[in-house]
Scaffold this active site. Structure first.
Site, PDB file in Angstrom:
ATOM      1  N   HIS A   2       0.862  -1.191   0.000  1.00 47.72           N
ATOM      2  CA  HIS A   2       0.000   0.000   0.000  1.00 47.72           C
ATOM      3  C   HIS A   2       0.894   1.234   0.000  1.00 47.72           C
ATOM      4  O   HIS A   2       1.253   1.766   1.048  1.00 47.72           O
ATOM      5  CB  HIS A   2      -0.920  -0.011   1.227  1.00 47.72           C
ATOM      6  N   HIS A  19       1.334   4.930  -2.328  1.00 51.85           N
ATOM      7  CA  HIS A  19       0.830   5.800  -3.382  1.00 51.85           C
ATOM      8  C   HIS A  19       1.980   6.491  -4.103  1.00 51.85           C
ATOM      9  O   HIS A  19       2.839   7.124  -3.471  1.00 51.85           O
ATOM     10  CB  HIS A  19      -0.106   6.857  -2.797  1.00 51.85           C
ATOM     11  N   GLU A  43     -10.834   3.967   7.073  1.00 51.54           N
ATOM     12  CA  GLU A  43      -9.841   5.008   7.367  1.00 51.54           C
ATOM     13  C   GLU A  43     -10.528   6.235   7.945  1.00 51.54           C
ATOM     14  O   GLU A  43     -10.096   6.786   8.954  1.00 51.54           O
ATOM     15  CB  GLU A  43      -9.065   5.372   6.102  1.00 51.54           C
TER      16      GLU A  43
END
Length: 410
Positions: free
Chosen positions: A16, A18, A241
């Site tokens: 994970h 970005h 989240e």
């Protein structure tokens, strides 16, 4: 006994991370000058003081930096450059498998279509992989090679100001209900990435849903996720989240999620909003049991959660502790290396220091990262790769004089 040097030497994953949250600041400054993107400062010290801070007041302040990073990622050369640099940043700290995720429609413009965006990112990653793996062959090293996959992100929510592409789709469907428009854009992306994957062989291994979670439910994007599911693509969904257990449940049941991004509020009963859920404790308990039984992996991002939740006083209070007690499948990830001033080694060391992980715990988390990755090649090749990782982990245990830990099956 578990030192930072040991962790750095270990083979690791980042499932994970970005792309647009993980640039090098000197590169950002250089590209901003090249592409005429205005920055609040043109020094690394200035940007760390004004934008990429040591801590953030809230999620909005945390997200502010993406205005500048996304601003420079509108050209194939820029995308290739940051992908290449990100791959080497990972390689240099021992990451041997990563899945870089990004929302390609944020980069699409009049000079670059979707395939151009995906190809540019792959080109940078592939160049770094080739350089490193060729070096291993030349040195006759037994160190594991570097592998990677690409994950494309659909957006839960967008406005025309997000990018030229989103401006055009908003203008073309002015009278469509907004939530329906979000789903339409996701479906178009789903169709496109499946076609591009199948026609080009690009290692597009996963489909994600990112962006504002509260008020923008996963079910709006069900058709897109049904499409990729029917075409044998794995799914990971940002959930839990900024919202709670219901969002995670919807990601699993509506979007066929194979992994959950963050899952931070999975255990937070106060985040359950639906009036029909009377026994909140039972709802959370049953959801956790389902996740545990299904071996759905949660992509935990400790530093990122600290940055975006002002109520989290210490990493020691992070729900990762409870996730481990419940024997949930977890892997530790960076989310945004630049925005959160972190890397995989640091995330693992934070977990060791704050949650008292043993080498057996650490080994389980790391190996799970490799096992639950959406590996871009044949499953038999994945098994060989994972076995090589486990063998090399064993070598590092001996090198650092750490007691050899067994590999947990569950």
């Amino acid at each position: 006994m578990i030192t930072e040097a040991f962790i750095r030497d270990l083979p690791k994953t980042d499932l994970h991370v970005h792309l647009d949250g993980s640039l090098r600041i000197p590169s950002l400054i250089e590209m901003a000058k090249q592409y005429k993107v205005e920055l609040p400062s043109y020094t690394e010290e200035g940007l760390r003081e004004l934008v990429f801070k040591d801590g953030y007041a809230d999620l909005n302040e945390y997200l502010h930096g993406f205005k500048y990073t996304c601003g420079v990622l509108r050209d194939p050369e820029a995308l290739e450059r940051v992908s290449y640099e990100l791959a080497w940043d990972n390689i240099n700290e021992g990451v041997r498998y990563m899945e870089v995720r990004f929302a390609p429609m944020l980069s699409v413009n009049e000079n670059m279509n979707l395939e151009d965006v995906l190809t540019a990112v792959d080109k940078g990653m592939r160049r770094a992989k080739r350089e490193f793996n060729d070096r291993l062959l030349h040195e006759n090293s037994n160190e594991p090679p570097f592998e990677y996959g690409l994950i494309t992100c659909a957006m839960r929510f967008f406005t025309g100001g997000f990018s030229p592409y989103y401006q055009k789709i908003s203008e073309a469907h002015q009278y469509m209900p907004q939530r329906q428009l979000y789903g339409l854009a996701s479906l178009e992306l789903a169709r496109a990435v499946i076609a591009i994957r199948d026609q080009t062989g690009l290692p597009i291994v996963g489909f994600d849903l990112a962006g504002a979670e509260y008020g923008y439910p996963a079910e709006d994007h069900q058709e897109a996720f049904d499409y990729v599911h029917q075409h044998f693509m794995k799914k990971t969904v940002h959930a839990g989240e900024a919202y709670g257990p219901e969002s995670i449940f919807q990601a699993i049941t509506k979007l066929h999620a194979d992994r959950i991004g963050h899952g931070y509020h999975l255990l937070n009963e106060d985040y359950i909003k639906h009036p029909g859920i009377e026994d909140r404790a039972a709802y959370v308990r049953n959801l956790c049991q389902y996740i545990a039984d299904s071996r759905l992996t949660i992509e935990v991002c400790l530093s990122s959660n600290m940055d975006t939740d002002p109520n989290l006083a210490s990493i020691a209070d992070h729900p990762f502790r409870q996730m481990k007690e419940l024997k949930l499948s977890t892997t530790l990830c960076t989310d945004n290396r630049l925005i959160s001033h972190t890397n995989v080694t640091r995330e693992l060391k934070l977990a060791v220091d704050h949650f008292g992980l043993s080498n057996r715990d650490l080994k389980s988390i790391i190996v799970y990262g490799f096992k639950r990755g959406f590996f871009p090649r044949d499953y038999r090749q994945k098994r060989i790769f994972v076995r090589r990782i486990i063998n090399y982990y064993h070598e590092m245990e001996k090198k650092h004089k750490i007691d050899v830990a067994p590999v947990n099956e569950y």
